[in-house]
Design an enzyme around this catalytic site. Structure first.
Site, PDB file in Angstrom:
ATOM      1  N   LEU A   8       0.816  -1.213   0.000  1.00 18.54           N
ATOM      2  CA  LEU A   8       0.000   0.000   0.000  1.00 18.54           C
ATOM      3  C   LEU A   8       0.846   1.257   0.000  1.00 18.54           C
ATOM      4  CD1 LEU A   8      -2.703  -1.011   2.665  1.00 18.54           C
ATOM      5  CD2 LEU A   8      -2.978  -0.968   0.181  1.00 18.54           C
ATOM      6  N   GLY A  34       7.686   3.549   3.406  1.00 22.04           N
ATOM      7  CA  GLY A  34       8.321   4.600   4.185  1.00 22.04           C
ATOM      8  C   GLY A  34       9.818   4.530   4.009  1.00 22.04           C
ATOM      9  N   GLY A  35      10.520   5.324   4.799  1.00 21.93           N
ATOM     10  CA  GLY A  35      11.972   5.299   4.698  1.00 21.93           C
ATOM     11  C   GLY A  35      12.558   3.960   5.091  1.00 21.93           C
ATOM     12  N   ASP A  46       6.257  14.583  12.888  1.00 25.10           N
ATOM     13  CA  ASP A  46       6.389  14.181  11.491  1.00 25.10           C
ATOM     14  C   ASP A  46       5.058  14.326  10.747  1.00 25.10           C
ATOM     15  OD1 ASP A  46       7.871  13.367   9.322  1.00 25.10           O
ATOM     16  OD2 ASP A  46       7.633  11.233   9.711  1.00 25.10           O
TER      17      ASP A  46
END
Length: 469
Positions: A163, A166-167, A282
């Protein structure tokens, strides 16, 4: 052919009680009607014509017989009443059990109909299904899900089920028991900060419950692998909606304002209602997730900080380029106003449809704040920089007010930025009632004297240019 109704069968215990009741009643009645016998030596004599009046001993015998008969009747009545009461209790329990089962069946039927209409099972059903899979939990009330179940639900973490990325993690769509959908975040094994962020999310999201904050359903620890299970958000992230293939075509002006309002509500809960306050650290469009009705929820609390821990050593600079507040980036100063700055950047994304940082040349980048600020404060230029998808679809006075709020939020000086509560109250009148705001279809446009005042900054919305102190 429909089924014939199943006859109601009483439990065997009821039958036993019923038979016992009948037996006791028969015995008691028969015993009550039986003649009274006296010992052979005490048989009453038949009265003769010569002596009709009973003797004293005969009168005593009659009194004793009468009292014995009266006490026997009381015993019979007590037994009958006690048996009737017990039988009534058992019958009431059976009826209550039958009605309870029928109610549960009706409720389950309604839940299935609702899930079929909405494309998935209700959140309560998802949590219930996952709870049935849990083993021992060491993180409060959160259930643990075994790794083989997650492998099966994600088709062994197939790429076609990804889906988002991220990092240092991937998010997969998971389908449990062929009907329950969820999102599984798999942290990259071996990363030094993996365990810290994993524990941070469990600690915070295990305690936080709010409509505009993502719900954590469970977790899994498998060797060095860490996994988190969230509720599934059908419309993905705000970043995908704005900057993906659709380029924001599904996001009307009012839906964008609703999303901004939802984010503000989530942040207000973190800043004002959590004790101690929580700083997300964040906030960005990729961490704003949207459900099937475009309700927005704040996600990814791996970098979140509790206010009481701000002064502790070891707090490293973290965040995403373009969203990090200047004072935090330069001086490491972190407050709730850092989240407000990031919210302002997201608000600018919603207004203009641009990314927070865009390349101007191979070695040159420009932030959306630097590019937009001169034009945001000029009413003649503002309509021209709005996302083409929503241009000319809003009341200009509403546009000026949102632009003023965005400008306040991205001020370089933290003290000039508003509290998120003030932002929230400024956005509520711009969102229709049916979307969670207070705007009515017949409401007049905002008053020409309306002002937004925060700290040293006063923005006069009806002036040609927003005035600075």
């Amino acid at each position: 052919m429909g089924r014939s109704p199943t006859p109601l069968r009483l439990p065997s215990s009821v039958s036993v009680w019923w038979l016992g009741f009948l037996l006791l009643t028969a015995v008691a009645v028969a015993d009550a009607q039986a003649p009274l016998f006296l010992p052979p030596g005490n048989q009453p004599s038949v009265p003769t014509s010569s002596s009709l009046a009973p003797s004293p001993s005969a009168r005593m015998q009659i009194v004793i017989q009468t009292r014995h008969h009266h006490h026997h009747k009381e015993l019979v009545i007590a037994v009958v009443l006690a048996s009737a009461a017990v039988l009534a209790i058992i019958l009431s329990s059976v009826c209550a059990c039958v009605f309870w089962r029928r109610g549960r069946q009706m409720l389950n039927t309604r839940n299935i109909e609702t899930s079929e209409a909405g494309g998935g099972l209700p959140f309560g059903s998802i949590r219930s299904k996952l709870n049935n899979m849990k083993t021992t939990s060491k993180k409060g009330l959160l259930p643990t899900v075994d790794y083989p179940s997650l492998e099966l639900a994600t088709n062994k973490f197939s790429e076609c089920n990804i889906l988002g990325e991220g990092g240092f993690s991937h998010v997969y769509k998971a389908c449990f028991h062929g009907e329950v959908s969820a999102a599984v975040k798999k942290f990259d094994a071996g990363r030094p900060d993996c365990s810290k962020e994993f524990e941070n999310e469990i600690d915070l999201l295990g305690r936080i419950r709010h409509p505009n904050i993502i719900s954590l359903l469970g977790y899994c620890i498998h060797g060095e692998t860490r996994l988190l299970i969230y509720e599934l958000m059908q419309n993905g992230s705000l970043e995908t909606q704005l900057h993906g293939p659709s380029h924001g075509s599904a996001l009307t002006w009012h839906i964008r304002m609703k999303i901004a309002l939802d984010i503000a509500r989530g942040l207000e809960y973190l800043h004002e209602h959590c004790n101690p306050p929580v700083i997300h650290r964040d906030i960005k469009s990729s961490n704003i997730l949207l459900d099937s009705d475009f309700n927005a929820k704040i996600a990814d609390f791996g970098l979140a900080v509790v206010d009481r821990n701000l002064n502790k050593c070891g707090l490293e600079l973290s965040g995403t380029l373009g969203y990090v507040a200047p004072e935090y980036l330069l001086d490491g100063k972190l407050t709730e106003k850092s989240d407000v700055y990031a919210f302002g950047v997201v608000l600018l994304e919603l207004l203009m449809g641009k990314k927070p940082v865009e390349k101007m040349a191979p070695s040159e980048c420009q932030s959306i704040v630097q590019w937009a600020m001169p034009q945001l404060t000029d009413r003649s230029k503002l309509p021209n920089i709005v996302d083409p998808v929503i241009q000319n679809t809003m009341d200009l006075k509403h546009l000026y007010q949102v632009a003023a709020v965005a400008v306040l939020c991205v001020q370089q000086e933290p003290s000039y930025r508003p509290l998120i509560t003030d932002v929230l109250h400024s956005l509520i009148p711009l969102v229709p009632i049916e979307l969670g705001g207070s705007l009515r279809a017949a409401d007049p446009t905002p008053s020409s004297n309306r002002q937004i005042q925060t700290g040293a900054c006063i923005f006069i919305l009806e002036d040609r240019q927003i005035m600075w102190p």
